[in-house]
Write an enzyme that holds these catalytic residues in place. Structure first.
Site, PDB file in Angstrom:
ATOM      1  N   LYS A 112       0.646  -0.801   0.312  1.00  0.00           N
ATOM      2  CA  LYS A 112      -0.049  -0.088  -0.068  1.00  0.00           C
ATOM      3  C   LYS A 112       0.445   1.569   0.495  1.00  0.00           C
ATOM      4  CE  LYS A 112      -4.371  -1.556   1.837  1.00  0.00           C
ATOM      5  NZ  LYS A 112      -5.245  -1.599   2.446  1.00  0.00           N
ATOM      6  N   LYS A 193      -6.006 -10.848  -5.843  1.00  0.00           N
ATOM      7  CA  LYS A 193      -7.242 -11.061  -4.966  1.00  0.00           C
ATOM      8  C   LYS A 193      -8.190 -10.892  -5.687  1.00  0.00           C
ATOM      9  CE  LYS A 193      -7.318  -8.423  -1.199  1.00  0.00           C
ATOM     10  NZ  LYS A 193      -7.850  -7.895   0.233  1.00  0.00           N
ATOM     11  N   LYS A 196     -11.861  -4.259  -2.885  1.00  0.00           N
ATOM     12  CA  LYS A 196     -12.980  -3.078  -3.036  1.00  0.00           C
ATOM     13  C   LYS A 196     -12.371  -2.103  -4.433  1.00  0.00           C
ATOM     14  CE  LYS A 196     -14.777  -3.532   1.110  1.00  0.00           C
ATOM     15  NZ  LYS A 196     -14.582  -3.237   2.299  1.00  0.00           N
TER      16      LYS A 196
HETATM   17  P1  ATP Z   1      -9.253  -3.471  -0.052  1.00  0.00           P
HETATM   18  O1  ATP Z   1     -10.081  -2.814  -0.941  1.00  0.00           O
HETATM   19  O2  ATP Z   1      -8.326  -2.886   0.979  1.00  0.00           O
HETATM   20  O3  ATP Z   1      -8.657  -4.372  -0.893  1.00  0.00           O
HETATM   21  P2  ATP Z   1     -10.607  -5.673   0.684  1.00  0.00           P
HETATM   22  O4  ATP Z   1     -11.601  -6.058   0.025  1.00  0.00           O
HETATM   23  O5  ATP Z   1     -10.154  -6.604   1.260  1.00  0.00           O
HETATM   24  O6  ATP Z   1     -10.546  -4.164   0.198  1.00  0.00           O
HETATM   25  P3  ATP Z   1     -11.856  -5.356   3.521  1.00  0.00           P
HETATM   26  O7  ATP Z   1     -13.221  -5.008   4.347  1.00  0.00           O
HETATM   27  O8  ATP Z   1     -10.433  -5.028   4.110  1.00  0.00           O
HETATM   28  O9  ATP Z   1     -11.948  -5.449   2.074  1.00  0.00           O
HETATM   29  O10 ATP Z   1     -12.031  -7.208   3.751  1.00  0.00           O
HETATM   30  C1  ATP Z   1     -13.029  -7.496   4.758  1.00  0.00           C
HETATM   31  C2  ATP Z   1     -12.519  -9.209   5.243  1.00  0.00           C
HETATM   32  O11 ATP Z   1     -12.643  -9.826   3.833  1.00  0.00           O
HETATM   33  C3  ATP Z   1     -11.391  -9.820   5.822  1.00  0.00           C
HETATM   34  O12 ATP Z   1     -11.827 -10.563   6.512  1.00  0.00           O
HETATM   35  C4  ATP Z   1     -10.663  -9.815   4.902  1.00  0.00           C
HETATM   36  O13 ATP Z   1      -9.822 -10.986   5.147  1.00  0.00           O
HETATM   37  C5  ATP Z   1     -11.821 -10.298   3.054  1.00  0.00           C
HETATM   38  N1  ATP Z   1     -11.077 -10.766   2.255  1.00  0.00           N
HETATM   39  C6  ATP Z   1     -10.826  -9.223   1.490  1.00  0.00           C
HETATM   40  N2  ATP Z   1     -10.812  -9.984   0.055  1.00  0.00           N
HETATM   41  C7  ATP Z   1     -11.138 -10.850   0.130  1.00  0.00           C
HETATM   42  C8  ATP Z   1     -10.861 -11.858  -0.712  1.00  0.00           C
HETATM   43  N3  ATP Z   1     -10.323 -11.457  -2.128  1.00  0.00           N
HETATM   44  N4  ATP Z   1     -10.967 -13.203  -0.895  1.00  0.00           N
HETATM   45  C9  ATP Z   1     -10.787 -13.569   0.525  1.00  0.00           C
HETATM   46  N5  ATP Z   1     -11.030 -12.954   1.925  1.00  0.00           N
HETATM   47  C10 ATP Z   1     -11.551 -11.864   1.450  1.00  0.00           C
END
Ligand code: ATP
Ligand code: LTN
Length: 328
Positions: A112, A193, A196
């Site tokens: 990041k 992965k 968002k």
């Molecule tokens: P970012 O935009 O920072 O990547 P994010 O999509 O990771 O955000 P968070 O709110 O940070 O979303 O994550 C919430 C939950 O979803 C956490 O427990 C995280 O481990 C899980 N998670 C996020 N992305 C994935 C994914 N691609 N596969 C499985 N679990 C996920």
């Protein structure tokens, strides 16, 4: 007494099927087995700039999504982190026992920090605040997706360090990963992965995407040069689509194999899209009902905050006392 569980999700954009399969679905499953507290972690969200009016809106919308997927606010607490000052307060006390080198080693921090020109120092402190969220409620279990494992290890290291410096204060939290869906990959980039913050239009499927949009995104997902499903040689894109199917339908490995072996990619994608749409439609219908009454969501957030504040305040008092700080 039931063991306590805490986990959090950031109110940054619409939650996607990676969030759902990696974390949220599991939250619903275990909500009656433990005393659960689910955090809408808005203080984590502001480590990146958020437009204020959008953030405010997204906190409430996320609360609605959490209820729509099946969390029952009568049994479990859904809290907006910023409503409980103890998160930030404990975060500071834990910052003071966390060596800088531990934070600089975090892989999420490294990626990041690289991606931003002007990095707010909150991005370095991010995992300390996360440790505070967990330790504040003396949570024994933390259900998360695989990407959070390193942060959880750090939370245990911080708890251990605090306990050895100042005496037993915090419960040691265990990580709980789902057996399938722990890492859902981007549809357009199956080596990254699903996230968002990624910007590609076909990267993620939002839980609130229209069925037509879901189908279109899946039909456009990256696959490989094979014409049909071959379990021995399939690439990451096909693997990801089948993992999504399996996580939504809860089929066994053998069932997935029997249903998909030799299926041409177009037909395979149609079948995956149908399963995703079927699983999300009832969630979307509930979401529409819930958001028709915004007063209800405000009440849920306020009642949850009042309930968990008792636990949070107790931990802050104990922590201050252990450190020799002044308490009321
Ligand atoms: P970012 O935009 O920072 O990547 P994010 O999509 O990771 O955000 P968070 O709110 O940070 O979303 O994550 C919430 C939950 O979803 C956490 O427990 C995280 O481990 C899980 N998670 C996020 N992305 C994935 C994914 N691609 N596969 C499985 N679990 C996920
Ligand atoms: N960093 C987590 C969100 C989060 C969290 C927590 C998860 C903040 N505090 C406490 C579990 C426990 C993420 O998913 N990105």
């Amino acid at each position: 007494m039931k063991a306590r569980v805490f986990s959090g999700i950031q109110p940054t954009g619409s939650p996607h099927i990676g969030n759902y399969l990696g974390a949220l679905k599991n939250w619903v499953k275990i909500q009656h087995d433990y005393e659960c507290i689910w955090g809408i972690v808005d203080l984590h969200a502001i480590t990146n700039y958020q437009k204020p009016e959008e953030l405010r809106q997204q906190i409430v919308e996320l609360a609605a999504v959490l209820i729509a997927i099946g969390l029952d606010p009568k049994h479990t607490s859904i809290v907006a982190q910023s409503m409980i000052p103890a998160h930030a307060e404990l975060g500071w006390m834990l910052t003071c026992v966390t060596p800088l080198g531990w934070l600089e080693r975090m892989t999420q921090y490294k990626s990041k920090a690289q991606a931003q020109e002007a990095v707010g120092s909150g991005i370095l402190q991010y995992p300390v605040l996360m440790a505070a969220d967990i330790l504040l409620y003396q949570a024994a279990i933390v259900p998360v997706g695989d990407d959070q494992s390193q942060h959880l290890e750090l939370a245990r290291d911080i708890a251990q360090r605090f306990n050895s410096l100042y005496g037993e204060t915090f419960t040691m939290p265990a990580t709980k990963l789902p057996s399938v869906g722990a890492r859902v990959m981007g549809l357009d980039e199956p080596d990254k992965k699903m996230s968002k913050s990624a910007t590609g239009p076909n990267h993620a499927i939002s839980l609130l995407d229209d069925p037509k949009v879901i189908t279109r995104k899946i039909m456009r997902a990256t696959t490989d040069s094979n014409p049909a499903v071959d379990f021995e040689t399939m690439g990451a894109g096909v693997q990801n689509l089948l993992a999504i199917y399996q996580a939504f339908t809860e089929c066994s490995d053998d069932e997935v194999r029997n249903q998909f072996i030799g299926l041409r990619y177009g037909d395979m994608k149609k079948k995956v899209a149908e399963a995703v749409v079927a699983a999300l439609e009832p969630i979307q219908a509930r979401y529409r009902e819930i958001t028709a009454d915004p007063g209800y969501l405000d009440t849920v957030l306020r009642e949850s905050a009042a309930r968990v504040s008792v636990i949070a305040d107790d931990t802050v008092r104990k922590t201050k006392k252990a450190m020799g700080l002044y308490t009321k």
